[in-house]
Design a protein around this motif. Structure first.
Motif, PDB file in Angstrom:
ATOM      1  N   ARG A  96      21.953   9.726  10.097  1.00 55.85           N
ATOM      2  CA  ARG A  96      22.625   8.991  11.150  1.00 55.85           C
ATOM      3  C   ARG A  96      21.524   8.164  12.006  1.00 55.85           C
ATOM      4  O   ARG A  96      21.812   7.041  12.528  1.00 55.85           O
ATOM      5  CB  ARG A  96      23.249   9.941  12.309  1.00 55.85           C
ATOM      6  N   THR A  97      20.314   8.565  11.918  1.00 53.64           N
ATOM      7  CA  THR A  97      19.061   7.925  12.575  1.00 53.64           C
ATOM      8  C   THR A  97      18.940   6.697  11.670  1.00 53.64           C
ATOM      9  O   THR A  97      18.880   5.401  12.234  1.00 53.64           O
ATOM     10  CB  THR A  97      17.934   8.757  12.392  1.00 53.64           C
ATOM     11  N   GLU A  98      19.096   6.793  10.185  1.00 51.24           N
ATOM     12  CA  GLU A  98      18.702   5.383   9.458  1.00 51.24           C
ATOM     13  C   GLU A  98      20.193   4.400   9.847  1.00 51.24           C
ATOM     14  O   GLU A  98      19.860   3.284   9.772  1.00 51.24           O
ATOM     15  CB  GLU A  98      18.619   5.967   7.884  1.00 51.24           C
ATOM     16  N   GLU A  99      21.188   5.103   9.780  1.00 49.31           N
ATOM     17  CA  GLU A  99      22.286   4.356  10.022  1.00 49.31           C
ATOM     18  C   GLU A  99      22.336   3.634  11.458  1.00 49.31           C
ATOM     19  O   GLU A  99      22.924   2.402  11.561  1.00 49.31           O
ATOM     20  CB  GLU A  99      23.628   5.292  10.051  1.00 49.31           C
ATOM     21  N   ALA A 100      21.937   4.156  12.520  1.00 44.69           N
ATOM     22  CA  ALA A 100      21.668   3.733  13.849  1.00 44.69           C
ATOM     23  C   ALA A 100      20.724   2.527  13.668  1.00 44.69           C
ATOM     24  O   ALA A 100      21.124   1.389  14.371  1.00 44.69           O
ATOM     25  CB  ALA A 100      21.470   4.773  14.848  1.00 44.69           C
ATOM     26  N   TYR A 101      19.412   2.639  13.164  1.00 40.90           N
ATOM     27  CA  TYR A 101      18.673   1.566  12.949  1.00 40.90           C
ATOM     28  C   TYR A 101      19.057   0.526  12.433  1.00 40.90           C
ATOM     29  O   TYR A 101      18.790  -0.532  12.885  1.00 40.90           O
ATOM     30  CB  TYR A 101      17.429   2.289  12.062  1.00 40.90           C
TER      31      TYR A 101
ATOM     32  N   ILE B  91       8.686  -0.621  14.513  1.00 41.01           N
ATOM     33  CA  ILE B  91       8.751   0.303  13.221  1.00 41.01           C
ATOM     34  C   ILE B  91       8.957  -0.792  11.795  1.00 41.01           C
ATOM     35  O   ILE B  91       9.890  -1.644  12.290  1.00 41.01           O
ATOM     36  CB  ILE B  91       9.784   1.486  13.235  1.00 41.01           C
ATOM     37  N   ASP B  92       8.822  -0.636  10.706  1.00 40.12           N
ATOM     38  CA  ASP B  92       9.156  -1.368   9.608  1.00 40.12           C
ATOM     39  C   ASP B  92       9.963  -0.594   8.822  1.00 40.12           C
ATOM     40  O   ASP B  92       9.939  -1.160   7.512  1.00 40.12           O
ATOM     41  CB  ASP B  92       8.146  -2.063   9.227  1.00 40.12           C
TER      42      ASP B  92
ATOM     43  N   GLY C  47      11.918   5.884   3.816  1.00 39.07           N
ATOM     44  CA  GLY C  47      11.176   5.134   3.611  1.00 39.07           C
ATOM     45  C   GLY C  47      11.203   3.872   3.450  1.00 39.07           C
ATOM     46  O   GLY C  47      10.118   2.986   2.973  1.00 39.07           O
ATOM     47  N   LYS C  48      12.349   3.199   3.278  1.00 38.04           N
ATOM     48  CA  LYS C  48      12.851   2.049   2.893  1.00 38.04           C
ATOM     49  C   LYS C  48      12.304   0.842   3.682  1.00 38.04           C
ATOM     50  O   LYS C  48      12.545   1.204   5.027  1.00 38.04           O
ATOM     51  CB  LYS C  48      14.232   1.803   2.596  1.00 38.04           C
ATOM     52  N   PRO C  49      11.980  -0.214   3.609  1.00 41.65           N
ATOM     53  CA  PRO C  49      11.562  -1.090   4.634  1.00 41.65           C
ATOM     54  C   PRO C  49      12.811  -1.793   5.315  1.00 41.65           C
ATOM     55  O   PRO C  49      13.825  -1.589   4.822  1.00 41.65           O
ATOM     56  CB  PRO C  49      10.853  -2.064   3.645  1.00 41.65           C
ATOM     57  N   ILE C  50      12.554  -1.917   6.502  1.00 40.61           N
ATOM     58  CA  ILE C  50      13.507  -2.545   7.460  1.00 40.61           C
ATOM     59  C   ILE C  50      13.067  -4.103   7.490  1.00 40.61           C
ATOM     60  O   ILE C  50      12.053  -4.464   7.810  1.00 40.61           O
ATOM     61  CB  ILE C  50      13.465  -1.918   9.099  1.00 40.61           C
TER      62      ILE C  50
END
Length: 480
Positions: free
Chosen positions: A320-325, A355-356, A362-365
């Motif tokens: 959910r953290t990655e989804e929120a980002y 953050i990137d 660990g996938k890039p944003i």
């Protein structure tokens, strides 16, 4: 060899008891910590265990709170075990919790002891156990590995340690056949009437250290902040901006919308629960609330903070953290910001951290993301201060604020454990407290641009930029 509760011989290690015996039969119990020895005359339970049990608990009460050597010795064991019981009605295994004791409307300790009114409620089938049923549930149960959690102040299940060199056993009065459920309930009622008895209750009945409470707010006190004339979902005329906080769950989000004056006096406008991110977008970019006393005037949300916790998604591909980002990166548009609680105290209550990469995969944003780290201890203290009747920056509620909101705001208390202050959760749900903390952070002066700057712009005041510093001539240094 076992005692009536089913405890093996080494269960007495929590109280520093050593069993001496001949031919498999108990002869005596020796307690080095107390410097005493109890000799059996044939009945292990009556002659050895009960006097030893009482003496050890009296010693634990004298030792006091978190610094107790007995408690520290228990936590130092490689493995800790607690007695899990089996409900005689449904057969479900569970650990005994004081919260499951039901008083059945009795509030007088004398009546509680006389009528044996207390019952223990099964967490699964809601069956009410008498003392006899409780004893049967304990006998049918077994010892399970547990760990002590400071946040919830209780033992939680954990994995067993392979061949541990030291094992501690936790046996509170709840699981003891020598202490009636009604006696435990009566001791609790007496401690409520006389706070000096709390330490004795925690030590003798719960077999836990007594934590000193630094900040605690009842839900009734929270509701004292209601304003009789303030309707829900209406913005007071003195407000200059609205902020919102969203607490992310595995499914859905809790939210709170708060109106702020330039003095940081605030009013609760709306709160509740929404099922998905589309509702968050509509609340932040489409929803408006009418302004009190101004026909046709409305205000929308100026800034919102989204807590980026929440566990796994249903498909377990993203957290959910990655989804929120990802969602904030695509739909935040300078109004909705990703937030996270700090793991320790900060110099500033709000800290911007770019953050990137996504945290787990660990996938890039693409383009990166600015994460706002919040000092949760600071903002929780601030909320409790603002709820006080004489607060300089009062935190007010609308007239229809319900008990559900108040219980979540009062769901945590600040206690002192081993000389360190920590927030302990006392109610299962604290989502609206997190929402209010996020809404307060969005209005904090440390979050730039600040609320006061917005108020000056709304008043039509010209905001002058600070002139660039003029370079001063530097004196020339000479070599001697």
């Amino acid at each position: 060899m076992r005692d009536p509760s089913g405890a093996p011989r080494d269960a007495l290690a929590i109280l520093y008891g050593i069993v001496e015996g001949k031919g498999g039969r108990p002869a005596a119990i020796v307690c080095p910590a107390l410097g005493r020895r109890w000799v059996s005359r044939g009945s292990y339970c009556e002659d050895c265990l009960m006097p030893f049990y009482r003496a050890a608990h009296e010693q634990a009460a004298r030792l006091g709170g978190e610094e107790s050597s007995i408690w520290n010795a228990l936590l130092a064991c490689m493995e800790i075990r607690a007695r899990a019981i089996i409900c005689p009605a449904c057969g479900a295994e569970q650990f005994m919790r004081f919260a499951q004791i039901k008083f059945r409307g009795v509030r007088d300790p004398k009546v509680m002891r006389q009528d044996k009114a207390a019952r223990y409620e099964c967490e699964h089938c809601r069956y009410h156990m008498t003392d006899h049923a409780r004893d049967r549930a304990v006998r049918c149960g077994s010892w399970r590995p547990v760990r002590w959690d400071e946040g919830t102040r209780q033992f939680l299940p954990t994995t067993a340690v392979h061949r541990p060199r030291s094992v501690g056993f936790h046996l509170p009065a709840l699981a003891s056949p020598f202490v009636s459920l009604s006696e435990i309930a009566a001791a609790f009622l007496e401690a409520k009437a006389d706070p000096r008895l709390w330490q004795s209750f925690f030590n003798n009945m719960l077999a836990e250290p007594h934590a000193r409470t630094a900040i605690k707010t009842s839900w009734e006190r929270v509701l004292d902040a209601r304003v009789a004339g303030l309707a829900p979902r209406v913005v007071p005329a003195a407000a200059v901006a609205l902020t919102a906080g969203f607490d992310l769950q595995k499914r859905g989000l809790w939210f709170a919308v708060r109106a702020w004056a330039d003095t940081l006096e605030s009013w609760l406008v709306d709160y509740g629960y929404v099922p998905d991110f589309d509702d968050v977008r509509r609340l932040c970019f489409e929803a408006t609330w009418p302004v009190e006393g101004e026909a046709g005037a409305v205000k929308g949300i100026w800034r919102a903070g989204l807590d980026t916790g929440g566990g796994e998604t249903d498909d377990q591909v993203w957290t959910r953290t990655e989804e929120a980002y990802q969602w904030v990166r695509a739909h935040g548009l300078g109004k909705i910001f990703a937030c996270k609680g700090a793991s320790h105290a900060q110099l500033s209550p709000v800290k911007r951290t770019p953050i990137d990469r996504l945290p787990r995969s660990g996938k890039p944003i693409p383009g990166g993301l600015v994460l706002h780290i919040l000092d949760t201890d600071y903002f929780k203290r601030l909320i409790h201060v603002r709820l006080a009747p004489d607060a300089v920056q009062p935190m007010r509620l609308h007239a229809e604020t319900g008990e559900d909101y108040a219980r979540q705001i009062a769901a945590e208390e600040l206690v002192t454990v081993r000389g360190k202050q920590i927030w302990r959760q006392t109610h299962r749900d604290n989502h609206l407290l997190d929402c209010e903390m996020l809404a307060a952070a969005c209005a904090a002066p440390e979050w730039t641009p600040g609320l006061q700057l917005l108020a000056r712009a709304a008043a039509g005041e010209t905001i002058r930029e600070r002139p660039a510093p003029v370079a001063q001539p530097q004196p020339q240094r000479r070599r001697w």
